[in-house]
Write a protein that holds these residues in place. Structure first.
Motif, PDB file in Angstrom:
ATOM      1  N   PHE A   1     -12.710  26.601 -89.713  1.00  0.00           N
ATOM      2  CA  PHE A   1     -13.685  27.683 -89.852  1.00  0.00           C
ATOM      3  C   PHE A   1     -14.224  28.133 -88.513  1.00  0.00           C
ATOM      4  O   PHE A   1     -14.790  29.222 -88.413  1.00  0.00           O
ATOM      5  CB  PHE A   1     -14.787  27.339 -90.846  1.00  0.00           C
ATOM      6  N   MET A   2     -14.010  27.336 -87.465  1.00  0.00           N
ATOM      7  CA  MET A   2     -14.368  27.832 -86.144  1.00  0.00           C
ATOM      8  C   MET A   2     -13.541  29.062 -85.823  1.00  0.00           C
ATOM      9  O   MET A   2     -14.016  30.012 -85.206  1.00  0.00           O
ATOM     10  CB  MET A   2     -14.094  26.757 -85.081  1.00  0.00           C
ATOM     11  N   ARG A   3     -12.266  29.043 -86.258  1.00  0.00           N
ATOM     12  CA  ARG A   3     -11.408  30.212 -86.031  1.00  0.00           C
ATOM     13  C   ARG A   3     -11.934  31.414 -86.794  1.00  0.00           C
ATOM     14  O   ARG A   3     -12.019  32.514 -86.262  1.00  0.00           O
ATOM     15  CB  ARG A   3      -9.991  29.861 -86.500  1.00  0.00           C
ATOM     16  N   SER A   4     -12.299  31.193 -88.063  1.00  0.00           N
ATOM     17  CA  SER A   4     -12.875  32.281 -88.848  1.00  0.00           C
ATOM     18  C   SER A   4     -14.088  32.847 -88.135  1.00  0.00           C
ATOM     19  O   SER A   4     -14.283  34.064 -88.062  1.00  0.00           O
ATOM     20  CB  SER A   4     -13.316  31.779 -90.220  1.00  0.00           C
ATOM     21  N   ILE A   5     -14.898  31.955 -87.611  1.00  0.00           N
ATOM     22  CA  ILE A   5     -16.124  32.397 -86.971  1.00  0.00           C
ATOM     23  C   ILE A   5     -15.814  33.172 -85.701  1.00  0.00           C
ATOM     24  O   ILE A   5     -16.473  34.183 -85.407  1.00  0.00           O
ATOM     25  CB  ILE A   5     -17.034  31.181 -86.720  1.00  0.00           C
ATOM     26  N   GLU A   6     -14.783  32.754 -84.962  1.00  0.00           N
ATOM     27  CA  GLU A   6     -14.423  33.521 -83.767  1.00  0.00           C
ATOM     28  C   GLU A   6     -14.073  34.948 -84.133  1.00  0.00           C
ATOM     29  O   GLU A   6     -14.450  35.895 -83.436  1.00  0.00           O
ATOM     30  CB  GLU A   6     -13.223  32.868 -83.074  1.00  0.00           C
ATOM     31  N   ILE A   7     -13.339  35.098 -85.249  1.00  0.00           N
ATOM     32  CA  ILE A   7     -12.961  36.458 -85.654  1.00  0.00           C
ATOM     33  C   ILE A   7     -14.189  37.248 -86.093  1.00  0.00           C
ATOM     34  O   ILE A   7     -14.319  38.445 -85.801  1.00  0.00           O
ATOM     35  CB  ILE A   7     -11.917  36.416 -86.789  1.00  0.00           C
ATOM     36  N   VAL A   8     -15.104  36.579 -86.797  1.00  0.00           N
ATOM     37  CA  VAL A   8     -16.324  37.266 -87.219  1.00  0.00           C
ATOM     38  C   VAL A   8     -17.108  37.750 -86.005  1.00  0.00           C
ATOM     39  O   VAL A   8     -17.678  38.849 -86.002  1.00  0.00           O
ATOM     40  CB  VAL A   8     -17.191  36.329 -88.081  1.00  0.00           C
ATOM     41  N   VAL A   9     -17.118  36.912 -84.954  1.00  0.00           N
ATOM     42  CA  VAL A   9     -17.823  37.310 -83.739  1.00  0.00           C
ATOM     43  C   VAL A   9     -17.199  38.561 -83.153  1.00  0.00           C
ATOM     44  O   VAL A   9     -17.909  39.493 -82.724  1.00  0.00           O
ATOM     45  CB  VAL A   9     -17.798  36.156 -82.717  1.00  0.00           C
TER      46      VAL A   9
ATOM     47  N   HIS B   1     -11.443  34.072 -93.328  1.00  0.00           N
ATOM     48  CA  HIS B   1     -10.263  34.822 -92.894  1.00  0.00           C
ATOM     49  C   HIS B   1      -9.167  33.913 -92.370  1.00  0.00           C
ATOM     50  O   HIS B   1      -7.993  34.185 -92.588  1.00  0.00           O
ATOM     51  CB  HIS B   1     -10.683  35.812 -91.810  1.00  0.00           C
ATOM     52  N   ALA B   2      -9.555  32.846 -91.664  1.00  0.00           N
ATOM     53  CA  ALA B   2      -8.537  31.953 -91.111  1.00  0.00           C
ATOM     54  C   ALA B   2      -7.748  31.273 -92.224  1.00  0.00           C
ATOM     55  O   ALA B   2      -6.579  30.931 -92.029  1.00  0.00           O
ATOM     56  CB  ALA B   2      -9.200  30.903 -90.221  1.00  0.00           C
ATOM     57  N   GLY B   3      -8.349  31.094 -93.375  1.00  0.00           N
ATOM     58  CA  GLY B   3      -7.623  30.488 -94.491  1.00  0.00           C
ATOM     59  C   GLY B   3      -6.467  31.370 -94.932  1.00  0.00           C
ATOM     60  O   GLY B   3      -5.358  30.900 -95.186  1.00  0.00           O
ATOM     61  N   PHE B   4      -6.702  32.675 -95.023  1.00  0.00           N
ATOM     62  CA  PHE B   4      -5.627  33.598 -95.408  1.00  0.00           C
ATOM     63  C   PHE B   4      -4.569  33.669 -94.330  1.00  0.00           C
ATOM     64  O   PHE B   4      -3.370  33.782 -94.610  1.00  0.00           O
ATOM     65  CB  PHE B   4      -6.194  34.977 -95.702  1.00  0.00           C
ATOM     66  N   MET B   5      -5.031  33.616 -93.079  1.00  0.00           N
ATOM     67  CA  MET B   5      -4.061  33.578 -91.981  1.00  0.00           C
ATOM     68  C   MET B   5      -3.167  32.353 -92.132  1.00  0.00           C
ATOM     69  O   MET B   5      -1.950  32.425 -91.936  1.00  0.00           O
ATOM     70  CB  MET B   5      -4.826  33.527 -90.657  1.00  0.00           C
ATOM     71  N   ALA B   6      -3.779  31.219 -92.491  1.00  0.00           N
ATOM     72  CA  ALA B   6      -3.009  29.989 -92.655  1.00  0.00           C
ATOM     73  C   ALA B   6      -1.969  30.142 -93.757  1.00  0.00           C
ATOM     74  O   ALA B   6      -0.815  29.727 -93.591  1.00  0.00           O
ATOM     75  CB  ALA B   6      -3.946  28.822 -92.977  1.00  0.00           C
ATOM     76  N   VAL B   7      -2.377  30.751 -94.879  1.00  0.00           N
ATOM     77  CA  VAL B   7      -1.422  30.934 -95.985  1.00  0.00           C
ATOM     78  C   VAL B   7      -0.220  31.735 -95.502  1.00  0.00           C
ATOM     79  O   VAL B   7       0.938  31.357 -95.702  1.00  0.00           O
ATOM     80  CB  VAL B   7      -2.108  31.635 -97.175  1.00  0.00           C
ATOM     81  N   GLY B   8      -0.495  32.865 -94.844  1.00  0.00           N
ATOM     82  CA  GLY B   8       0.591  33.701 -94.340  1.00  0.00           C
ATOM     83  C   GLY B   8       1.457  32.956 -93.348  1.00  0.00           C
ATOM     84  O   GLY B   8       2.690  33.005 -93.407  1.00  0.00           O
ATOM     85  N   ALA B   9       0.809  32.245 -92.422  1.00  0.00           N
ATOM     86  CA  ALA B   9       1.556  31.564 -91.378  1.00  0.00           C
ATOM     87  C   ALA B   9       2.466  30.493 -91.958  1.00  0.00           C
ATOM     88  O   ALA B   9       3.660  30.428 -91.654  1.00  0.00           O
ATOM     89  CB  ALA B   9       0.583  30.958 -90.363  1.00  0.00           C
ATOM     90  N   TYR B  10       1.907  29.633 -92.802  1.00  0.00           N
ATOM     91  CA  TYR B  10       2.702  28.529 -93.326  1.00  0.00           C
ATOM     92  C   TYR B  10       3.848  29.010 -94.189  1.00  0.00           C
ATOM     93  O   TYR B  10       4.976  28.532 -94.085  1.00  0.00           O
ATOM     94  CB  TYR B  10       1.817  27.562 -94.117  1.00  0.00           C
ATOM     95  N   LEU B  11       3.573  29.976 -95.069  1.00  0.00           N
ATOM     96  CA  LEU B  11       4.646  30.411 -95.957  1.00  0.00           C
ATOM     97  C   LEU B  11       5.714  31.164 -95.195  1.00  0.00           C
ATOM     98  O   LEU B  11       6.912  30.977 -95.436  1.00  0.00           O
ATOM     99  CB  LEU B  11       4.068  31.270 -97.089  1.00  0.00           C
ATOM    100  N   ALA B  12       5.309  32.011 -94.260  1.00  0.00           N
ATOM    101  CA  ALA B  12       6.310  32.733 -93.472  1.00  0.00           C
ATOM    102  C   ALA B  12       7.118  31.760 -92.622  1.00  0.00           C
ATOM    103  O   ALA B  12       8.348  31.853 -92.554  1.00  0.00           O
ATOM    104  CB  ALA B  12       5.625  33.770 -92.582  1.00  0.00           C
ATOM    105  N   GLY B  13       6.441  30.821 -91.988  1.00  0.00           N
ATOM    106  CA  GLY B  13       7.143  29.853 -91.153  1.00  0.00           C
ATOM    107  C   GLY B  13       8.103  29.010 -91.961  1.00  0.00           C
ATOM    108  O   GLY B  13       9.249  28.785 -91.578  1.00  0.00           O
ATOM    109  N   TYR B  14       7.646  28.552 -93.110  1.00  0.00           N
ATOM    110  CA  TYR B  14       8.486  27.724 -93.957  1.00  0.00           C
ATOM    111  C   TYR B  14       9.704  28.502 -94.416  1.00  0.00           C
ATOM    112  O   TYR B  14      10.830  28.009 -94.377  1.00  0.00           O
ATOM    113  CB  TYR B  14       7.671  27.243 -95.162  1.00  0.00           C
ATOM    114  N   SER B  15       9.495  29.739 -94.852  1.00  0.00           N
ATOM    115  CA  SER B  15      10.629  30.508 -95.370  1.00  0.00           C
ATOM    116  C   SER B  15      11.638  30.782 -94.275  1.00  0.00           C
ATOM    117  O   SER B  15      12.840  30.697 -94.486  1.00  0.00           O
ATOM    118  CB  SER B  15      10.144  31.815 -95.991  1.00  0.00           C
TER     119      SER B  15
END
Lengths: 311, 386, 465
Positions: free
Chosen positions: C382-390, C77-91
């Motif tokens: 992936f620690m972030r992903s794992i936090e969300i899974v928790v 999940h954190a990977g998708f968050m990263a995609v959204g964050a980087y592209l939104a921030g860049y734009s």
């Protein structure tokens, strides 16, 4: 031919890191075969093994000179500590959750892993700074190379790791195929409940599996400490993940698979770094790409058998 | 369900209870750093140096007649936690200034918070030029990467005491902003001086195996390898390079400065060079005093660059507060900007127009498991004005 | 005999409440968020933590859709968050200024968000280029698969040949100053980048025209809205790409495959200089303190946006879960073969759940980048992903509200422990400091204890039945 020599050297580099992955992967593959659980804490048990090796050689026994006796003492110490740790992790964290859905066990495994990592970093435990692992094998400091032809180098420690990995594999295969406990292990990994009905003490078998896996992780930890003498509490994270990838690559549940997968992954990494432009930037990404490729093309791995799903 | 509502209520109530007691008889300064996590040693070193300075300042009467209290927040080596930590320091602990951080990425994360709250931030050892560009309340007590990278490149190519190399290989940490920055400026200077970069390899923080990259480097036959990484990997890299039969010198930046480089690298690091903020065996009374006091307070530990920079940062800040004569953020900011020739343990510090410290860099060579002073580079010579 | 042929008649005000409570609650939350921003209590620190908690709510609820409702254990999940964050921030950072200057180092933050049209165009350009690229690769893959008819092992051989060809191509292209004509793969890749730049440049005027049609007051909120939705869509597209090969996998394999994809995404992002590489992306949106005079949806303060989006996410996903599609997704989770036998297509429903979850993860990332103003790939490990899974697991199976509560609790607990000395009597301050210093060990230990006791409780309850 310098090109060919470089190729061979990278092959050797790949085999030497692959042997480490293989040793850790065995623990993953055995536990998964028996419990269908990805034991996330396994990488951290490996870390504990390396740390124990450090403390044993510097604080407990104050080994001044590298001797074979000292090396074996440290190794045995490490194996004992990790075996016990593995036993108690299974007893306290996984056994109560055996009837729960798999995601619960997975989260618990992650919690144990986090506990070991954060606990290891605490000041009253290992502390976050990396520790210098001492030389334990006599004769390495002065002459570290086994073979040194031109630019081709094979280190003594690397060769030792490779040999130990092979020996461990064969020993393990013997145990699994020839002994009674091995038979029980295979039975439990086929059908849990049927094995219990047949009179197999399932708890004992599972504990045995965990202890065995942890012992091998301890060996891996000490060997890695000798090879790359820096040990720190977070060292188990990435190698653990890559070892899991190696186990899946080779066919999870199969011990030959762990060995083959480990070596294959190591070699792939070395080849990508050396032949792909800017390859070293993508070294970690490549490992995961290999994983996904194998999962898409042949999910059962190299040595695994595809399991038909029955309705 | 009821349990969940109870938890929500508890959080709500405690958030209202969250107000720090403001004591008027002390000056509160905030410090944030990585006390846990991957780069925990940097944070703890800085903290130790800072505390040494704090003790000295407080025992000699404090500043403006009041004792200084330092509130420490751990950001666990995570940039997002750095933001939360600084926000807490500013709005809950009501600090008048903030010292932090070592890693440029975390400084970059936290700087906007300080800037918009008009709280001066002094970074002891972030070397990325972008950090102070965030705003006029952000300062640093050390030199910046362009200076450091250029200094090493010039030394390696021109100085007689150096390797006098023309062909360089680089092995940098691709995930580390410090390493990436140093590589960029080193490469620029080498090319400007007519040198060649024959190999450009990378690794990731935490890696333990570099033989694949080193084999590539060996094939390119360089005269020296630039390894602008942290000490956590540098020792291993040197050893593995020697294992592969490469006798050429390796060079690096202030990230090499730690006991661990020697403990892990052992004799493999002999014959290597690195740039640093100070030399532990410098013969000046200030350095000697600092080392002696540090050893006395921290069980005979040798201070590293982070410790001395933390010490100097605390001293600089106290001095600025004294000169400002008040605890107003804007006045402290102005005083910091006008720092001239502050006698820090790591050298005389003058703040330039871009809020970077103008300080000399020292180049050290490792011999017999000990780092010896080889040369000093003054700021103008290597063109730090960038 | 009772028949329910006639629908029950409700009083008119009940029907009104039933249909209007959502927008009303949303408006209330947004207004409260704005008011709290300026109040002395709870103060900026607590507001910051609350906003992080709200972002975690979005993440947890969207992951609950993927894991709990759809049964797909995703660790990426954190990977998708990263995609959204980087592209939104860049734009936002690059395209939003009214006068787009490609050489500007730090644009004036008051000028940011002024050009929603350009932001939209940047996403359109990205979509076009990504579409062409992935379309070509997909087409190639399908062609290779067709080769199976000629010879069963042919696809594998073809793939190996192509891989070696690409590697040789890349090496030749890399080692020569000018890319040779024969290196079609490298030329193609560079060509795509040129296409992206060309579309951007040529669409600037169209973007400006679009922005001019909006009244001035709406431009800034529109810009942020475009960035957020664009980030979410990009994440959803990434999820589609990720999902294609992996959605056949089950259980643990899917978990590790998604983890792998997230790591690959991170690895790729860290090597792109335009996205900041190792230094990270700085989006300095927050230079001045917000004041009550700013209009409510000014992007200079994020609490209305963040709280509003969190509430909206809960409502939307809640609606989805209770809809026929949601029921179909749950059926596929419970018994895939039975669902297929009943005519429900398992793959498409799985894809819908996965992609929707990723969309909201991208939205959360876009909100996050405008909150902190700084991005570093280490934040999306992936620690972030794992936090969300928790958070999802603690919330309980398929309970959206539970996941939200768990998100808030797990965000707050480390902060509470950090401030422990405020709640404990003065005599216990050293213990409080110990707790604050070791709060992550405590967190892990607490998690372990909770997982085990919950299981034991469930077992005990089952036995008493």
């Amino acid at each position: 031919m310098p090109q060919f020599q470089q190729f061979v050297q990278q092959l050797i580099n790949g085999l030497s890191i692959g042997a480490i992955y293989a040793l850790i992967a065995v623990g993953y593959t055995m536990v998964y075969g028996v419990l269908r659980l990805i034991n996330f804490a396994h990488g951290d048990v490996y870390m504990v093994g390396a740390m124990t090796g450090f403390y044993a050689s510097t604080r407990w026994f104050h080994l001044q000179q590298p001797t074979w006796a000292g090396f074996f003492l440290v190794l045995v110490c490490s194996m004992l500590v990790c075996g016990t740790l593995g036993y108690f992790i299974e007893l306290l964290a996984y056994r109560p959750l055996r009837n729960q859905p798999r995601i619960v066990s997975l989260i618990t495994a992650i919690a144990v892993s986090m506990l070991l990592e954060f606990g290891g970093q605490a000041k009253w435990m290992f502390g976050p700074d990396p520790k210098p692992f001492p030389d334990l094998i006599p004769g390495v400091e002065a002459h570290p190379d086994l073979v040194h032809m031109g630019q081709l180098v094979i280190g003594k420690v690397d060769a030792m790791i490779f040999l130990i990995a092979l020996v461990m594999m064969f020993a393990l295969r013997y145990v699994v195929r020839e002994t009674k406990m091995g038979l029980a292990l295979r039975a439990v990994s086929y059908r849990f409940d049927t094995a219990a009905l047949m009179g197999v003490n399932v708890n004992r078998v599972i504990s045995f599996t965990f202890v065995l896996g942890s012992v091998l992780a301890a060996v891996a930890g000490v060997l890695v400490g000798l090879r790359s003498p820096k040990v720190d509490p977070l060292m188990g994270l990435l190698p653990g993940l890559k070892a899991f990838i190696a186990a899946v690559l080779g066919g999870i549940g199969d011990i030959r698979g762990a060995l083959a997968g480990g070596f294959l992954l190591g070699i792939t990494e070395a080849m990508v770094v050396s032949y792909f432009p800017k390859g070293s930037e993508y070294r970690d990404g490549v490992a995961f790409l290999v994983l996904i490729a194998i999962l898409v093309v042949k999910p059962s791995g190299l040595f695994g058998r595809a399991v038909q799903e029955k309705v | 369900m009821r349990r969940d509502i109870l938890i929500l209520l508890l959080i709500g109530v405690t958030s209202w209870a969250c107000r720090a007691a403001r004591a008027d008889d002390e000056i509160v300064i905030g410090e944030f750093g990585s006390l846990t996590g991957g780069t925990a040693t940097f944070g703890t070193s800085t903290d130790e140096g800072l505390r040494l300075a704090l003790d000295e300042i407080n025992s000699s009467g404090g500043v403006l007649g009041k004792q200084i209290r330092v509130v420490v927040e751990d950001d666990q080596s995570k940039p997002e936690a750095a933001v939360t930590a600084v926000q807490k320091l500013i709005s809950e602990d009501h600090v008048i200034a903030v010292i932090g951080e070592v890693a440029s990425s975390r400084s970059l994360a936290a700087a906007p918070v300080c800037q918009r709250s008009h709280i001066p931030m002094l970074s002891p050892s972030s070397t990325n030029p972008k950090v102070t560009a965030v705003g006029n309340f952000i300062f640093r007590a050390c030199f910046i990467d362009p200076f450091q990278g250029a200094a090493m490149a010039n030394f390696a190519m021109k100085d007689d005491k150096g390797p006098k190399a023309t062909r360089f290989a680089i092995l940098y940490d691709v995930k580390n902003d410090y390493s990436v920055g140093l590589r960029q400026f080193f490469t620029q200077t080498v090319k400007a001086n007519g040198g060649l970069i024959v190999a450009d390899e990378s690794y990731g923080e935490g890696d333990i195996d570099f033989k694949a990259q080193l084999t590539n480097i060996e094939r390119a036959a360089p005269d020296a390898i630039y390894v602008p990484g942290y000490y956590t990997e540098v020792g291993l890299i040197c050893r593995q390079a020697r294992d592969l039969g490469m006798g050429i010198p390796l060079m690096g930046g202030d990230g090499w400065d730690s006991d661990k480089t020697f403990q892990i690298g052992r004799d493999a690091v002999n014959g290597c060079f690195f740039t640093n903020h100070y030399s532990p065996d410098e013969d000046t009374p200030r350095v000697k005093d600092f080392v002696a006091h540090y050893r006395a307070k921290y069980a005979n530990k040798t201070p590293d660059a982070m410790a001395i920079l933390g010490y100097d940062a605390m001293g600089m800040l106290a001095d600025a507060i004294k000169r400002a004569g008040s605890t107003d953020g804007r006045l402290i900011r102005d005083a910091l900007a006008h720092t001239k020739g502050y006698p820090g343990a790591s050298g005389n510090i003058t703040m330039d127009a871009r809020r970077n410290a103008q300080k000399p860099i020292v180049i050290l060579k490792i011999e017999n498991d000990h780092a010896h002073f080889v040369a000093t580079v003054q700021p103008d010579a290597a063109g730090s004005a960038k | 005999m009772q028949t329910d042929a006639l629908p029950r008649v409700r009083s008119w005000w009940l029907a009104l409440i039933h249909n209007l409570w959502m927008p009303a609650v949303l408006a209330a939350i947004v207004w409260i968020g704005r008011e709290l921003e300026f109040a002395d209590r709870p103060g900026p620190y607590v507001m910051h933590v609350a906003m992080i908690a709200a972002i975690n709510i979005i993440l947890a609820v969207s992951l609950q859709l993927t894991i709990g409702v759809s049964g797909q254990f995703s660790l990426g999940h954190a990977g998708f968050m990263a995609v959204g964050a980087y592209l939104a921030g860049y734009s936002t950072f690059v395209f939003a200024p009214w006068n787009f200057d490609p050489n500007a180092d730090y644009p004036d933050p008051r000028q940011l968000f002024a050009n929603p049209g350009a932001t939209l165009m940047s996403f359109v350009a990205l979509a076009v280029v990504a579409g062409i690229g992935s379309g070509l690769i997909l087409g190639l893959f399908l062609l290779i698969r067709q080769a199976r008819r000629i010879f069963p092992a042919l696809p594998l051989i073809l793939i190996t040949i192509f891989l070696i060809w690409i590697v040789i191509d890349a090496r030749n292209a890399f080692n020569s100053p000018e890319i040779p004509v024969a290196c079609i793969w490298s030329r193609g890749a560079i060509g795509l980048v040129h296409l992206y730049n060309a579309i951007l440049l040529h669409s600037q005027s169209a973007g400006l025209w679009l922005s001019a049609t909006l009244p001035e007051a709406w431009r800034k909120p529109a810009s942020l809205m475009v960035a957020i939705v664009g980030g979410g869509t990009a994440a959803a597209a990434a999820a589609l790409l990720v999902g294609l090969p992996t959605l056949r996998l089950r259980g643990d394999y899917l978990a590790i495959a998604t983890l792998g994809f997230a790591e690959i995404i991170r690895n790729v992002i860290v090597t792109i200089p335009a996205l900041g590489a190792a230094t990270g992306l700085s989006v300095n949106v927050y230079w001045t303190k917000p004041s009550p005079a700013d209009r409510i949806f000014e992007p200079f303060y994020m609490s209305p946006w963040i709280f509003g989006t969190a509430a909206l996410t809960l409502m939307l996903i809640g609606r989805l879960v209770r809809s026929p599609t949601g029921r179909a997704i749950k059926t596929v989770r419970d018994d895939e073969i039975a669902a297929a036998a009943m005519g429900i297509d398992p793959t498409s429903h799985r894809v819908v759940a996965f992609v929707t979850g990723a969309f909201f993860a991208g939205v959360a990332g876009a909100l996050y980048v405008h909150l902190d103003g700084y991005l570093n790939t280490n934040s999306f490990s992936f620690m972030r992903s794992i936090e969300i899974v928790v958070m999802v697991t603690l919330g309980g199976v398929e309970s959206l509200f539970g996941a939200a509560i768990a998100a808030v609790a797990l965000t707050a607990i480390p902060e509470l422990l950090d401030n422990a000395e405020r709640f404990l009597p003065a005599a216990l301050t050293p213990q409080a400091h110990w707790m604050a210093d070791n709060r992550f060990v405590l967190y892990a230990f607490l998690l372990l204890v909770i997982m085990i006791t919950r299981a034991k409780l469930k077992g005990a309850i089952r036995k008493t039945r």
